[in-house]
Design an enzyme around this catalytic site. Structure first.
Site, mmCIF file in Angstrom:
data_model
loop_
_atom_site.group_PDB
_atom_site.id
_atom_site.type_symbol
_atom_site.label_atom_id
_atom_site.label_comp_id
_atom_site.label_asym_id
_atom_site.label_seq_id
_atom_site.Cartn_x
_atom_site.Cartn_y
_atom_site.Cartn_z
ATOM 1 C CG ASP A 1 -0.199 -0.450 2.525
ATOM 2 O OD1 ASP A 1 -0.879 -0.883 3.441
ATOM 3 O OD2 ASP A 1 1.057 -0.388 2.567
ATOM 4 C CG ASN B 1 -9.252 -1.943 11.667
ATOM 5 O OD1 ASN B 1 -8.253 -2.528 11.234
ATOM 6 N ND2 ASN B 1 -9.778 -0.886 11.067
ATOM 7 C CG HIS C 1 -6.105 -2.428 8.604
ATOM 8 N ND1 HIS C 1 -6.287 -1.347 9.415
ATOM 9 C CD2 HIS C 1 -4.781 -2.436 8.316
ATOM 10 C CE1 HIS C 1 -5.139 -0.727 9.599
ATOM 11 N NE2 HIS C 1 -4.212 -1.383 8.943
ATOM 12 C CD GLU D 1 -9.106 0.598 7.504
ATOM 13 O OE1 GLU D 1 -8.433 1.615 7.619
ATOM 14 O OE2 GLU D 1 -9.154 -0.273 8.413
HETATM 15 N N1 GLP Z 1 -1.047 -0.031 6.056
HETATM 16 C C1 GLP Z 1 -0.396 -0.412 7.295
HETATM 17 C C2 GLP Z 1 -0.545 -1.902 7.463
HETATM 18 O O1 GLP Z 1 0.142 -2.564 6.398
HETATM 19 C C3 GLP Z 1 0.051 -2.285 8.812
HETATM 20 O O2 GLP Z 1 0.034 -3.699 8.972
HETATM 21 C C4 GLP Z 1 -0.777 -1.646 9.912
HETATM 22 C C5 GLP Z 1 -0.213 -1.985 11.299
HETATM 23 O O3 GLP Z 1 0.859 -1.113 11.551
HETATM 24 P P1 GLP Z 1 1.881 -1.367 12.736
HETATM 25 O O4 GLP Z 1 2.747 -2.497 12.298
HETATM 26 O O5 GLP Z 1 2.642 -0.079 12.867
HETATM 27 O O6 GLP Z 1 1.074 -1.701 13.967
HETATM 28 O O7 GLP Z 1 -0.747 -0.220 9.753
HETATM 29 C C6 GLP Z 1 -0.991 0.328 8.488
HETATM 30 O O8 GLP Z 1 -2.357 0.390 8.357
#
Ligand code: GLP
Length: 236
Positions: free
Chosen positions: A62, A128, A130, A135
């Site tokens: 992403d 959540n 995702h 989402e």
């Molecule tokens: N787009 C990214 C995801 O790819 C990631 O897995 C998520 C969790 O982030 P973190 O690893 O900082 O908890 O956050 C963002 O939404």
């Protein structure tokens, strides 16, 4: 689903590195990559290693809409800083957050994924549930698409920005349909704030309410989670 419970994120990074090293050993050449705080220790272990990705291709999950590749908050910049600077790939793809023709960009990204079937897909997970920026409610067969970020995701990612008002509200994300086409999937999660999402992912119903729950139907998924993220798992 293979669940590996580790003491902490540092131990998780070492375990994550092993999954990458084994994948290369088995001939993997296309890697789906993730950003955020979770994969940082895995990238650190890879950077310290002698793994060579110069003949490999990477495809990221992403990118925020509106950020340039050089913006310090962009995922382009994150990947450059955390991995590519020290471990360059033959070719690395991320969605172009500043694409002038959005539909063309989304279509081109899908074509890139079709042309380069992913051998190992690395995922983090949102609180959540995702994956990428898919989402809750995202279509399980979805391809690359523009996502409106939920308030919880904006709040969770605000820590990387001056303040929450600077967090983009849209992102381009690989769809769940594309993620599920990967041959192998490695999902990492650390911290108590991921415990609910992990329990729903591993032991909950397969439901679009928890996008990561679809992973229960994939033939080759490894979870590397710390004890805090594993807290709500039954009979672990
Ligand atoms: N787009 C990214 C995801 O790819 C990631 O897995 C998520 C969790 O982030 P973190 O690893 O900082 O908890 O956050 C963002 O939404």
């Amino acid at each position: 689903m293979k669940v590996i419970i580790v003491k902490d994120q540092n131990a998780g990074g070492k375990a994550g590195y092993e999954v990458f090293a084994n994948a290369i050993e088995e001939g993997a050449t296309v890697f789906g990559l993730a950003t955020g705080g979770t994969p940082e220790t895995t990238y650190q272990e890879i950077v310290k290693s002698d793994l060579d990705f110069s003949k490999c291709t990477s495809i990221n999950l992403d990118e925020y809409v509106g950020l340039s590749a050089t913006d310090p908050q962009s995922y382009h910049h994150y990947m450059q800083e955390h991995l590519f600077e020290n471990k360059p790939f033959k070719k690395s793809y991320l969605p172009d957050g500043q694409a002038t023709d959005e539909n063309a960009e989304l279509k081109a990204y899908d074509q890139t994924i079709q042309d380069n079937p992913i051998d190992l897909q690395l995922l983090g997970i949102g609180t959540n549930g995702h994956i990428g920026f898919n989402e809750p409610g995202s279509d399980f067969k979805g391809q690359t698409h523009k996502v409106k970020l939920t308030d919880s995701t904006i709040a969770a990612n605000a820590r990387y920005f001056e303040d929450e008002t600077q967090v983009p509200h849209y992102a381009y994300s690989m769809g769940i349909g594309s993620i599920m086409q990967a041959k192998k999937i490695l999902l990492e999660a650390y911290g108590e704030n991921k415990a609910e999402a992990i329990a729903a992912t591993v032991q909950g119903p397969v439901s679009e309410e928890c996008p990561a729950s679809i992973l229960q139907t994939h033939p080759d998924v490894t979870l590397i989670i710390d004890e805090a993220a594993a807290k709500l798992l039954k009979n672990k």
